[in-house]
Scaffold this active site. Structure first.
Site, short mmCIF file in Angstrom:
data_model
loop_
_atom_site.label_atom_id
_atom_site.label_comp_id
_atom_site.label_asym_id
_atom_site.label_seq_id
_atom_site.Cartn_x
_atom_site.Cartn_y
_atom_site.Cartn_z
N TRP A 163 -21.09 -6.39 70.07
CA TRP A 163 -20.67 -5.33 70.97
C TRP A 163 -21.84 -4.70 71.70
CZ3 TRP A 163 -16.16 -5.98 72.60
CH2 TRP A 163 -15.13 -6.40 71.76
N ASP A 183 -21.52 3.82 71.17
CA ASP A 183 -20.19 3.19 71.16
C ASP A 183 -19.63 3.33 69.75
OD1 ASP A 183 -17.97 1.59 71.04
OD2 ASP A 183 -18.98 -0.26 71.67
N LYS A 217 -8.73 1.34 67.08
CA LYS A 217 -9.29 0.97 65.79
C LYS A 217 -8.90 2.03 64.75
CE LYS A 217 -11.42 -2.40 67.91
NZ LYS A 217 -12.69 -2.36 68.59
C1 LIG Z 1 -13.24 -3.14 69.78
C2 LIG Z 1 -14.56 -2.72 70.24
C3 LIG Z 1 -14.90 -2.72 71.60
C4 LIG Z 1 -13.96 -3.21 72.68
O1 LIG Z 1 -12.88 -2.37 72.80
P1 LIG Z 1 -11.76 -2.59 73.92
O2 LIG Z 1 -10.92 -1.38 73.73
O3 LIG Z 1 -11.06 -3.87 73.59
O4 LIG Z 1 -12.41 -2.64 75.23
C5 LIG Z 1 -16.15 -2.27 71.95
N1 LIG Z 1 -17.04 -1.84 71.04
C6 LIG Z 1 -16.75 -1.83 69.72
C7 LIG Z 1 -17.76 -1.33 68.74
C8 LIG Z 1 -15.50 -2.28 69.28
O5 LIG Z 1 -15.21 -2.27 67.98
#
Ligand SMILES: *Cc1c(COP(=O)(O)O)cnc(C)c1O
Length: 359
Positions: free
Chosen positions: A101, A171, A195
């Site tokens: 990521w 993030d 999540k």
């Molecule tokens: C799932 C995830 C993403 C991507 O998320 P989307 O909502 O599918 O764009 C980005 N960063 C992390 C750390 C993630 O777990």
């Protein structure tokens, strides 16, 4: 009704009581209409969004000089929005690579500015956090970006990097609301809600006031934080049902003791599962012990030919979605807030039994 334990990394399990609440109001949320049928500009809906923001602010103790935004496009859109909005004055930004990521985030930022990778654990196959003493963070940068929890590799930071000469951007897609957090340490954090916070469709952004207003000139209106701050995240039609579900989930979190209680439960769940993995040589987690994620626990079977069987038998006893991400293989158990301790105990009992039969 049979509910299974869903260990998916996202979209992920939601609390049963939240689903039941939504079911009760499915046809009649307000004036004989489902929440999905009301205008996003109606008073009822806007009261809900205000209450939702208030819950989030209370749970995270968000200081007044931070804006809270509910946006679309996932965390992936933030990979672009962050540089578009923050590189207007100074086009340099540094990134820390600890997994897939953070790699994706920096690759997108490099389209808009001068990006430097100040540290990377790629050499170690993303199984650790590079020692902060070795980071080569530049002095004159707009921000430093990192990923506190790498969802695919199961690598997590257990302290916030002590960087004070520039804003820290994080993030937090797979870790926000899993424990208390000191928002003051950050310039900006973002997280897709699917999540740990609700169903798919919304992305939270918490941004300090002084960082807003310096977007690159080409920034699309929809991608400009200023647009969404002015319009209270209602510039265009938002995913109304997701927003409502997020509000219910935040209410559930408050009823269950907030982030302090969640942090204690999440730590317990993770420790128990890692202890089971480490017990014998049958299972294996490759991540350095001080960086093992509480949220996403990848593990391998020493004998990988048993993987298919493991997954099939797990499903038969209601333990779902344990297949690891295709980039790392093996298994992965995601243990977000909605995964009850009983779910983790069931998984552990199954793992011991499987080992007993095939070990
Ligand atoms: C799932 C995830 C993403 C991507 O998320 P989307 O909502 O599918 O764009 C980005 N960063 C992390 C750390 C993630 O777990």
């Amino acid at each position: 009704m049979t509910r299974t334990y869903n260990f998916a990394a996202g979209p992920a399990m939601l609390p049963l009581s939240v689903l039941e609440h939504a079911q009760r109001e499915f046809f009649d949320w307000n004036n004989g209409m489902s929440v999905m049928e009301v205008s996003h500009r109606s008073k009822a809906f806007m009261d809900m969004t205000a209450a939702c923001e208030d819950k989030l602010r209370r749970l995270l103790q968000v200081p007044d000089n931070y804006q809270v935004l509910f946006l679309q496009g996932g965390a992936t859109s933030q990979f672009s929005m962050v540089p578009l909005n923050l590189l207007g004055k100074n086009k340099r930004a540094d990134y820390i690579h600890t997994g897939i990521w953070s790699e994706k985030a920096s690759a997108e930022a490099a389209r808009y500015g001068d990006v430097h990778i100040a540290a990377s654990s790629m050499q170690d196959k993303y199984t650790c956090i590079p020692d902060i003493e070795t980071w080569t963070v530049r002095n004159d940068i707009a921000y430093l970006h990192y990923t506190p929890n790498e969802t695919v590799h199961g690598v997590e930071f257990f302290s916030i990097p002590t960087i004070t000469h520039c804003p820290l951007v994080a993030d937090m897609s797979s870790t926000l609301l899993s424990r208390p957090l000191d928002i003051n340490r950050f310039g900006l954090i973002y997280a897709g809600v699917q999540k740990n916070i609700g169903p798919a469709g919304l992305t939270l952004v918490i941004v300090r006031d002084d960082l807003v207003g310096y977007a690159l000139q080409q920034t699309p209106l929809m991608f400009n934080y200023t647009t969404h701050i002015k319009e209270k995240s209602l510039y265009n039609t938002p995913p109304t049902f997701t927003w409502y579900m997020v509000d219910l989930t935040l209410g559930w979190l408050m009823q269950h003791g907030g982030l302090t209680a969640m942090g204690q439960i999440n730590e317990r769940k993770a420790k128990r599962l890692y202890a089971c993995i480490d017990e014998t040589g049958f299972y294996e987690n490759p991540v350095q012990k001080n960086a093992r994620s509480w949220m996403n626990v990848p593990f391998l079977l020493k004998d990988s030919s048993l993987e298919e069987r493991f997954l099939q038998e797990a499903e038969r006893v209601g333990l779902m979605n344990l297949k690891g991400h295709r980039a790392v293989g093996g298994m992965r158990a995601s243990l977000y807030n909605a995964m009850p301790e009983a779910g983790v105990d069931s998984l552990i009992a199954f793992m011991r039994d499987f080992e007993h039969r095939y070990g």
